[in-house]
Write a protein that holds these residues in place. Structure first.
Motif, PDB file in Angstrom:
ATOM      1  N   LEU A  42       0.835  -1.207   0.000  1.00  0.00           N
ATOM      2  CA  LEU A  42       0.000   0.000   0.000  1.00  0.00           C
ATOM      3  C   LEU A  42       0.871   1.260   0.000  1.00  0.00           C
ATOM      4  CD1 LEU A  42      -2.783  -1.026   2.554  1.00  0.00           C
ATOM      5  CD2 LEU A  42      -3.086  -0.630   0.106  1.00  0.00           C
ATOM      6  N   ALA A  43       1.934   1.244   0.829  1.00  0.00           N
ATOM      7  CA  ALA A  43       2.840   2.389   0.881  1.00  0.00           C
ATOM      8  C   ALA A  43       3.481   2.623  -0.482  1.00  0.00           C
ATOM      9  CB  ALA A  43       3.915   2.159   1.940  1.00  0.00           C
ATOM     10  N   ASP A  44       3.928   1.549  -1.116  1.00  0.00           N
ATOM     11  CA  ASP A  44       4.564   1.663  -2.428  1.00  0.00           C
ATOM     12  C   ASP A  44       3.588   2.234  -3.459  1.00  0.00           C
ATOM     13  OD1 ASP A  44       6.968   1.024  -4.081  1.00  0.00           O
ATOM     14  OD2 ASP A  44       5.514  -0.219  -5.150  1.00  0.00           O
ATOM     15  N   ARG A  45       2.333   1.833  -3.371  1.00  0.00           N
ATOM     16  CA  ARG A  45       1.325   2.348  -4.297  1.00  0.00           C
ATOM     17  C   ARG A  45       1.133   3.857  -4.113  1.00  0.00           C
ATOM     18  NH1 ARG A  45      -4.462  -0.356  -4.099  1.00  0.00           N
ATOM     19  NH2 ARG A  45      -3.178  -2.148  -4.682  1.00  0.00           N
ATOM     20  N   HIS A  46       1.040   4.300  -2.847  1.00  0.00           N
ATOM     21  CA  HIS A  46       0.876   5.739  -2.593  1.00  0.00           C
ATOM     22  C   HIS A  46       2.113   6.524  -3.024  1.00  0.00           C
ATOM     23  CE1 HIS A  46      -3.031   6.001  -0.618  1.00  0.00           C
ATOM     24  NE2 HIS A  46      -2.755   4.885   0.019  1.00  0.00           N
ATOM     25  N   CYS A  66      10.252  11.626  -3.057  1.00  0.00           N
ATOM     26  CA  CYS A  66       9.541  10.360  -3.307  1.00  0.00           C
ATOM     27  C   CYS A  66      10.529   9.228  -3.559  1.00  0.00           C
ATOM     28  CB  CYS A  66       8.608  10.502  -4.501  1.00  0.00           C
ATOM     29  SG  CYS A  66       7.155  11.534  -4.197  1.00  0.00           S
ATOM     30  N   HIS A  67      11.549   9.500  -4.363  1.00  0.00           N
ATOM     31  CA  HIS A  67      12.565   8.472  -4.625  1.00  0.00           C
ATOM     32  C   HIS A  67      13.216   8.026  -3.319  1.00  0.00           C
ATOM     33  CE1 HIS A  67      12.518   8.207  -8.933  1.00  0.00           C
ATOM     34  NE2 HIS A  67      12.735   9.496  -9.108  1.00  0.00           N
ATOM     35  N   PHE A  68      13.508   8.989  -2.449  1.00  0.00           N
ATOM     36  CA  PHE A  68      14.125   8.664  -1.158  1.00  0.00           C
ATOM     37  C   PHE A  68      13.239   7.712  -0.354  1.00  0.00           C
ATOM     38  CE2 PHE A  68      14.346   9.374   3.393  1.00  0.00           C
ATOM     39  CZ  PHE A  68      15.694   9.226   3.657  1.00  0.00           C
ATOM     40  N   HIS A  69      11.965   8.044  -0.244  1.00  0.00           N
ATOM     41  CA  HIS A  69      11.062   7.222   0.576  1.00  0.00           C
ATOM     42  C   HIS A  69      10.799   5.849  -0.054  1.00  0.00           C
ATOM     43  CE1 HIS A  69      10.211   9.998   3.786  1.00  0.00           C
ATOM     44  NE2 HIS A  69       9.968  10.964   2.922  1.00  0.00           N
ATOM     45  N   MET A  70      10.813   5.781  -1.376  1.00  0.00           N
ATOM     46  CA  MET A  70      10.618   4.492  -2.025  1.00  0.00           C
ATOM     47  C   MET A  70      11.830   3.580  -1.807  1.00  0.00           C
ATOM     48  SD  MET A  70       8.645   5.755  -5.482  1.00  0.00           S
ATOM     49  CE  MET A  70       7.860   4.223  -5.998  1.00  0.00           C
ATOM     50  N   ALA A  71      13.013   4.179  -1.732  1.00  0.00           N
ATOM     51  CA  ALA A  71      14.207   3.399  -1.396  1.00  0.00           C
ATOM     52  C   ALA A  71      14.167   2.965   0.068  1.00  0.00           C
ATOM     53  CB  ALA A  71      15.464   4.237  -1.663  1.00  0.00           C
ATOM     54  N   ASP A  72      13.771   3.886   0.934  1.00  0.00           N
ATOM     55  CA  ASP A  72      13.715   3.582   2.365  1.00  0.00           C
ATOM     56  C   ASP A  72      12.682   2.512   2.679  1.00  0.00           C
ATOM     57  OD1 ASP A  72      14.700   4.394   5.073  1.00  0.00           O
ATOM     58  OD2 ASP A  72      12.575   4.814   5.377  1.00  0.00           O
ATOM     59  N   SER A  93      15.530  -2.010  -8.018  1.00  0.00           N
ATOM     60  CA  SER A  93      14.583  -0.895  -8.066  1.00  0.00           C
ATOM     61  C   SER A  93      14.826   0.084  -6.919  1.00  0.00           C
ATOM     62  CB  SER A  93      13.150  -1.437  -7.994  1.00  0.00           C
ATOM     63  OG  SER A  93      12.221  -0.379  -7.930  1.00  0.00           O
ATOM     64  N   ALA A  94      15.023  -0.440  -5.717  1.00  0.00           N
ATOM     65  CA  ALA A  94      15.260   0.417  -4.545  1.00  0.00           C
ATOM     66  C   ALA A  94      16.550   1.214  -4.695  1.00  0.00           C
ATOM     67  CB  ALA A  94      15.304  -0.434  -3.282  1.00  0.00           C
ATOM     68  N   LEU A  95      17.600   0.567  -5.203  1.00  0.00           N
ATOM     69  CA  LEU A  95      18.868   1.278  -5.421  1.00  0.00           C
ATOM     70  C   LEU A  95      18.709   2.375  -6.460  1.00  0.00           C
ATOM     71  CD1 LEU A  95      21.601  -1.516  -5.288  1.00  0.00           C
ATOM     72  CD2 LEU A  95      21.674   0.681  -4.084  1.00  0.00           C
ATOM     73  N   ARG A  96      17.909   2.101  -7.485  1.00  0.00           N
ATOM     74  CA  ARG A  96      17.669   3.121  -8.511  1.00  0.00           C
ATOM     75  C   ARG A  96      16.987   4.335  -7.887  1.00  0.00           C
ATOM     76  NH1 ARG A  96      14.452   0.408 -11.697  1.00  0.00           N
ATOM     77  NH2 ARG A  96      16.175  -0.606 -12.798  1.00  0.00           N
ATOM     78  N   HIS A  97      16.004   4.092  -7.026  1.00  0.00           N
ATOM     79  CA  HIS A  97      15.322   5.212  -6.357  1.00  0.00           C
ATOM     80  C   HIS A  97      16.298   5.992  -5.477  1.00  0.00           C
ATOM     81  CE1 HIS A  97      11.276   4.471  -7.713  1.00  0.00           C
ATOM     82  NE2 HIS A  97      11.262   3.235  -7.249  1.00  0.00           N
ATOM     83  N   ALA A  98      17.109   5.274  -4.705  1.00  0.00           N
ATOM     84  CA  ALA A  98      18.047   5.944  -3.806  1.00  0.00           C
ATOM     85  C   ALA A  98      19.037   6.797  -4.591  1.00  0.00           C
ATOM     86  CB  ALA A  98      18.787   4.905  -2.962  1.00  0.00           C
ATOM     87  N   SER A 120      20.402  10.354   1.832  1.00  0.00           N
ATOM     88  CA  SER A 120      20.239   9.576   0.605  1.00  0.00           C
ATOM     89  C   SER A 120      21.421   8.641   0.380  1.00  0.00           C
ATOM     90  CB  SER A 120      20.063  10.513  -0.592  1.00  0.00           C
ATOM     91  OG  SER A 120      18.854  11.231  -0.487  1.00  0.00           O
ATOM     92  N   HIS A 121      22.622   9.136   0.624  1.00  0.00           N
ATOM     93  CA  HIS A 121      23.809   8.287   0.461  1.00  0.00           C
ATOM     94  C   HIS A 121      23.793   7.131   1.466  1.00  0.00           C
ATOM     95  CE1 HIS A 121      26.365   9.748  -2.719  1.00  0.00           C
ATOM     96  NE2 HIS A 121      26.132  10.995  -2.367  1.00  0.00           N
ATOM     97  N   ILE A 122      23.314   7.385   2.668  1.00  0.00           N
ATOM     98  CA  ILE A 122      23.228   6.305   3.663  1.00  0.00           C
ATOM     99  C   ILE A 122      22.247   5.244   3.195  1.00  0.00           C
ATOM    100  CG2 ILE A 122      22.358   5.769   5.990  1.00  0.00           C
ATOM    101  CD1 ILE A 122      23.742   8.332   6.957  1.00  0.00           C
ATOM    102  N   ARG A 123      21.133   5.651   2.563  1.00  0.00           N
ATOM    103  CA  ARG A 123      20.182   4.670   2.039  1.00  0.00           C
ATOM    104  C   ARG A 123      20.829   3.841   0.927  1.00  0.00           C
ATOM    105  NH1 ARG A 123      18.626   7.223   5.710  1.00  0.00           N
ATOM    106  NH2 ARG A 123      16.538   7.231   6.603  1.00  0.00           N
TER     107      ARG A 123
END
Length: 214
Positions: A42-46, A66-72, A93-98, A120-123
């Motif tokens: 659900l979070a990913d969809r939002h 948004c990219h940050f939170h999708m990676a997190d 996919s997560a690395l791409r967002h980060a 962001s770098h820590i993610r």
């Protein structure tokens, strides 16, 4: 007016996504709901809806958020008790967002947005650390070290007084005023070293790195 409504809608999706994301490690589904989706889904969809809306509105800063939170979100999933390793496609996919988030803060000014740059770098580093392979922690440490060097060089080359007070607090500084480390990166490197030592990964090299970090 339409643009304003779409912007408010995008922020609403982002806020809901964040609210759901922070519950992912301790709650699998919405309480009392018959929906089959997990909180993570659900979070990913939002987040996805927020990302698309901000992209259409050309709100680059919010796209980066948004990219940050999708990676997190992927990292939050890894905090679930007994969670299996992230599937390769999910990790990619997560690395791409980060990395998309990192790219924005670097482009707009790593010093001006130092906290976002660091987070962001820590993610990115934590995601690099995720796969169960022998070199993962070393690669994560290398990433953090490179990001730290980049920020230190920018701080040193900045004109006198060009670094905001709240940004100066992020650095470890010698009595001479020379900036020698980024505290958040050093804490993360320390955590990664300890994790690697517990796993028995390249112990002697990690011990040396750990002493340098401290």
């Amino acid at each position: 007016e339409g643009g304003l409504g779409r912007r408010e809608g995008a922020f609403a999706h982002l806020r809901v996504g964040v609210h759901l994301s922070i519950r992912v490690p301790v709650q699998r589904r919405l309480l009392g709901s018959k929906r089959p989706e997990t909180l993570a889904e659900l979070a990913d969809r939002h987040f996805g809806k927020a990302l698309r809306a901000f992209d259409e509105l050309r709100e680059e800063r919010e796209v980066a958020v948004c990219h940050f939170h999708m990676a997190d979100l992927a990292l939050q999933e890894q905090r679930i008790a007994g969670a299996p390793p992230l599937p390769k496609a999910r990790l990619v996919s997560a690395l791409r967002h980060a990395r998309r988030s990192v790219e924005y803060w670097e482009r707009e000014g790593a010093l001006q947005y130092a906290k976002d740059f660091i987070s962001s770098h820590i993610r990115v580093a934590r995601l690099i650390e995720c796969p169960p392979r022998s070199s993962a922690i070393s690669e994560a440490l290398e990433h953090l070290g490179g990001a730290e060097v980049k920020l230190l060089e920018l701080a040193k080359s900045s004109a006198s007084g060009g670094v905001a007070a709240e940004t100066k607090e992020l650095f470890t500084t010698k009595p001479t005023g020379e900036k020698v480390a980024v505290a958040a990166f050093r804490r993360e490197m320390s955590r990664a070293c300890q994790s690697g030592l517990r796993q028995g990964e390249d112990v002697e090299r990690l011990k040396t790195l750990y002493r340098r970090v401290l």
